[in-house]
Motif scaffolding. Sequence first.
Motif, mmCIF file in Angstrom:
data_model
loop_
_atom_site.group_PDB
_atom_site.id
_atom_site.type_symbol
_atom_site.label_atom_id
_atom_site.label_comp_id
_atom_site.label_asym_id
_atom_site.label_seq_id
_atom_site.Cartn_x
_atom_site.Cartn_y
_atom_site.Cartn_z
ATOM 1 N N LEU A 108 0.841 -1.197 0.000
ATOM 2 C CA LEU A 108 0.000 0.000 0.000
ATOM 3 C C LEU A 108 0.879 1.252 0.000
ATOM 4 O O LEU A 108 1.930 1.273 0.653
ATOM 5 C CB LEU A 108 -0.890 0.007 1.249
ATOM 6 C CG LEU A 108 -2.005 -1.037 1.256
ATOM 7 C CD1 LEU A 108 -2.508 -1.275 2.681
ATOM 8 C CD2 LEU A 108 -3.144 -0.622 0.345
ATOM 9 N N PRO A 109 0.485 2.295 -0.716
ATOM 10 C CA PRO A 109 1.294 3.528 -0.748
ATOM 11 C C PRO A 109 1.374 4.157 0.646
ATOM 12 O O PRO A 109 0.349 4.503 1.233
ATOM 13 C CB PRO A 109 0.536 4.427 -1.728
ATOM 14 C CG PRO A 109 -0.329 3.505 -2.524
ATOM 15 C CD PRO A 109 -0.690 2.396 -1.599
ATOM 16 N N ILE A 110 2.580 4.316 1.168
ATOM 17 C CA ILE A 110 2.731 4.894 2.503
ATOM 18 C C ILE A 110 2.381 6.378 2.514
ATOM 19 O O ILE A 110 2.200 6.971 3.578
ATOM 20 C CB ILE A 110 4.164 4.681 3.045
ATOM 21 C CG1 ILE A 110 5.192 5.350 2.132
ATOM 22 C CG2 ILE A 110 4.466 3.216 3.225
ATOM 23 C CD1 ILE A 110 6.615 5.296 2.689
ATOM 24 N N GLU A 111 2.272 6.972 1.326
ATOM 25 C CA GLU A 111 1.934 8.390 1.236
ATOM 26 C C GLU A 111 0.468 8.653 1.606
ATOM 27 O O GLU A 111 0.090 9.792 1.881
ATOM 28 C CB GLU A 111 2.189 8.901 -0.185
ATOM 29 C CG GLU A 111 3.649 8.853 -0.624
ATOM 30 C CD GLU A 111 4.101 7.474 -1.106
ATOM 31 O OE1 GLU A 111 5.300 7.330 -1.397
ATOM 32 O OE2 GLU A 111 3.254 6.550 -1.193
ATOM 33 N N LEU A 112 -0.368 7.606 1.585
ATOM 34 C CA LEU A 112 -1.792 7.760 1.871
ATOM 35 C C LEU A 112 -2.093 7.513 3.347
ATOM 36 O O LEU A 112 -1.362 6.808 4.037
ATOM 37 C CB LEU A 112 -2.608 6.775 1.025
ATOM 38 C CG LEU A 112 -2.552 6.937 -0.490
ATOM 39 C CD1 LEU A 112 -3.304 5.798 -1.171
ATOM 40 C CD2 LEU A 112 -3.124 8.288 -0.919
ATOM 41 N N SER A 113 -3.213 8.054 3.808
ATOM 42 C CA SER A 113 -3.679 7.765 5.162
ATOM 43 C C SER A 113 -4.165 6.314 5.214
ATOM 44 O O SER A 113 -4.437 5.686 4.191
ATOM 45 C CB SER A 113 -4.832 8.695 5.543
ATOM 46 O OG SER A 113 -5.995 8.366 4.771
ATOM 47 N N LYS A 114 -4.285 5.787 6.415
ATOM 48 C CA LYS A 114 -4.736 4.402 6.597
ATOM 49 C C LYS A 114 -6.115 4.184 5.972
ATOM 50 O O LYS A 114 -6.348 3.171 5.298
ATOM 51 C CB LYS A 114 -4.768 4.063 8.087
ATOM 52 C CG LYS A 114 -5.189 2.641 8.398
ATOM 53 C CD LYS A 114 -5.152 2.396 9.900
ATOM 54 C CE LYS A 114 -5.661 1.040 10.271
ATOM 55 N NZ LYS A 114 -5.634 0.811 11.728
ATOM 56 N N GLU A 115 -7.029 5.105 6.193
ATOM 57 C CA GLU A 115 -8.383 4.950 5.644
ATOM 58 C C GLU A 115 -8.379 5.000 4.120
ATOM 59 O O GLU A 115 -9.109 4.259 3.461
ATOM 60 C CB GLU A 115 -9.324 6.010 6.213
ATOM 61 C CG GLU A 115 -9.666 5.780 7.681
ATOM 62 C CD GLU A 115 -10.158 4.359 7.956
ATOM 63 O OE1 GLU A 115 -11.072 3.898 7.244
ATOM 64 O OE2 GLU A 115 -9.632 3.712 8.876
ATOM 65 N N ASP A 116 -7.547 5.870 3.547
ATOM 66 C CA ASP A 116 -7.439 5.939 2.093
ATOM 67 C C ASP A 116 -6.804 4.667 1.543
ATOM 68 O O ASP A 116 -7.189 4.182 0.467
ATOM 69 C CB ASP A 116 -6.619 7.155 1.672
ATOM 70 C CG ASP A 116 -7.407 8.456 1.763
ATOM 71 O OD1 ASP A 116 -8.646 8.391 1.764
ATOM 72 O OD2 ASP A 116 -6.782 9.525 1.843
ATOM 73 N N GLN A 117 -5.832 4.121 2.249
ATOM 74 C CA GLN A 117 -5.213 2.856 1.834
ATOM 75 C C GLN A 117 -6.254 1.743 1.784
ATOM 76 O O GLN A 117 -6.328 0.973 0.815
ATOM 77 C CB GLN A 117 -4.097 2.468 2.810
ATOM 78 C CG GLN A 117 -2.859 3.347 2.736
ATOM 79 C CD GLN A 117 -1.884 3.039 3.863
ATOM 80 O OE1 GLN A 117 -2.241 2.420 4.866
ATOM 81 N NE2 GLN A 117 -0.638 3.474 3.706
ATOM 82 N N LYS A 118 -7.074 1.654 2.817
ATOM 83 C CA LYS A 118 -8.080 0.595 2.904
ATOM 84 C C LYS A 118 -9.149 0.745 1.823
ATOM 85 O O LYS A 118 -9.552 -0.231 1.198
ATOM 86 C CB LYS A 118 -8.722 0.586 4.290
ATOM 87 C CG LYS A 118 -7.773 0.118 5.392
ATOM 88 C CD LYS A 118 -8.335 0.368 6.785
ATOM 89 C CE LYS A 118 -9.542 -0.487 7.066
ATOM 90 N NZ LYS A 118 -10.008 -0.313 8.460
ATOM 91 N N GLU A 119 -9.583 1.975 1.598
ATOM 92 C CA GLU A 119 -10.610 2.201 0.582
ATOM 93 C C GLU A 119 -10.069 1.915 -0.817
ATOM 94 O O GLU A 119 -10.778 1.357 -1.668
ATOM 95 C CB GLU A 119 -11.128 3.637 0.673
ATOM 96 C CG GLU A 119 -12.353 3.905 -0.191
ATOM 97 C CD GLU A 119 -13.522 2.974 0.105
ATOM 98 O OE1 GLU A 119 -14.276 2.667 -0.845
ATOM 99 O OE2 GLU A 119 -13.678 2.548 1.270
ATOM 100 N N LEU A 120 -8.816 2.278 -1.054
ATOM 101 C CA LEU A 120 -8.167 1.971 -2.331
ATOM 102 C C LEU A 120 -8.146 0.470 -2.570
ATOM 103 O O LEU A 120 -8.505 -0.013 -3.654
ATOM 104 C CB LEU A 120 -6.742 2.530 -2.328
ATOM 105 C CG LEU A 120 -5.780 2.026 -3.404
ATOM 106 C CD1 LEU A 120 -6.291 2.374 -4.805
ATOM 107 C CD2 LEU A 120 -4.374 2.597 -3.173
ATOM 108 N N ALA A 121 -7.732 -0.285 -1.568
ATOM 109 C CA ALA A 121 -7.666 -1.744 -1.697
ATOM 110 C C ALA A 121 -9.046 -2.335 -1.939
ATOM 111 O O ALA A 121 -9.215 -3.221 -2.783
ATOM 112 C CB ALA A 121 -7.040 -2.348 -0.447
ATOM 113 N N ARG A 122 -10.038 -1.867 -1.202
ATOM 114 C CA ARG A 122 -11.406 -2.389 -1.367
ATOM 115 C C ARG A 122 -11.904 -2.181 -2.795
ATOM 116 O O ARG A 122 -12.472 -3.094 -3.406
ATOM 117 C CB ARG A 122 -12.355 -1.685 -0.395
ATOM 118 C CG ARG A 122 -12.199 -2.089 1.050
ATOM 119 C CD ARG A 122 -13.333 -1.512 1.872
ATOM 120 N NE ARG A 122 -13.063 -1.628 3.301
ATOM 121 C CZ ARG A 122 -12.726 -0.616 4.088
ATOM 122 N NH1 ARG A 122 -12.605 0.610 3.577
ATOM 123 N NH2 ARG A 122 -12.506 -0.814 5.372
#
Length: 244
Positions: A130-144
């Motif tokens: 996951l891109p470390i540049e994103l927030s945790k919530e943005d990382q999760k939503e991107l993956a979903r």
Amino acid sequence: AHLHKLKFVRRSTDGFKKSRLDIIEIRISINVNIEGGVVMAIYHLSVQIISRLQGKSCIAAAAYRSGERLYDERQNLNHDYTKKQKVESEIIAPESSPSWVYDREKLWNEIDKKETRCNARTAREINVALPIELSKEDQKELAREYVKTNFVENGMIADLCFHFNDKNNPHFHVMLTTREITKNGFTKKNRDWDKKENVTFWRKQWSTYANTVLRKNNIEESIDHRSLKDQGIDLIPTIHLGKT
């Protein structure tokens, strides 16, 4: 040009049948600043098959990825990985699926029961940085969104597990079913999901989805699924040091 960090590993292994892909791994992790402003974030996406031929259990794999304790009915074993920390998990399934698929233990035991061969391929797993540049919530939503569009909408059930135990290496594992699902349960194997060209498509899709979200968040870094050579970057990969 200034090289800050470079890691490059490529591994491709055909499975028991040469016509199918069992493992393909492309790992690129570079942070290059080239005059003119090219900056790249981490790209890592690996695909592997969970197969009995390799001595692997889909229930054990699901327990490890999710950090849970799951009972393996066929082997009469408990796989306990509850000591794993900072794991978040969820199951995403097609709308036509029966309600029991959202029970991880029930799901993977039903999958295991359906397979009778000693070399059965019980699941496909994808591991993505996951891109470390994103927030945790943005990382999760991107993956979903990536998982829903590329796998669930094509009929697969996705067991999605986020690992946040290393702040420098947030990533997710998604275990995917190999049989089609109806309201009455699992049916036939879908051989179209085994095609090698799918991996190339899934890799490209991840970079597209990730870069879209990075741009929306005004982040200049981007990822690229292509090899360094195909990107036209004339750099010699160095030996990787540290965690990936």
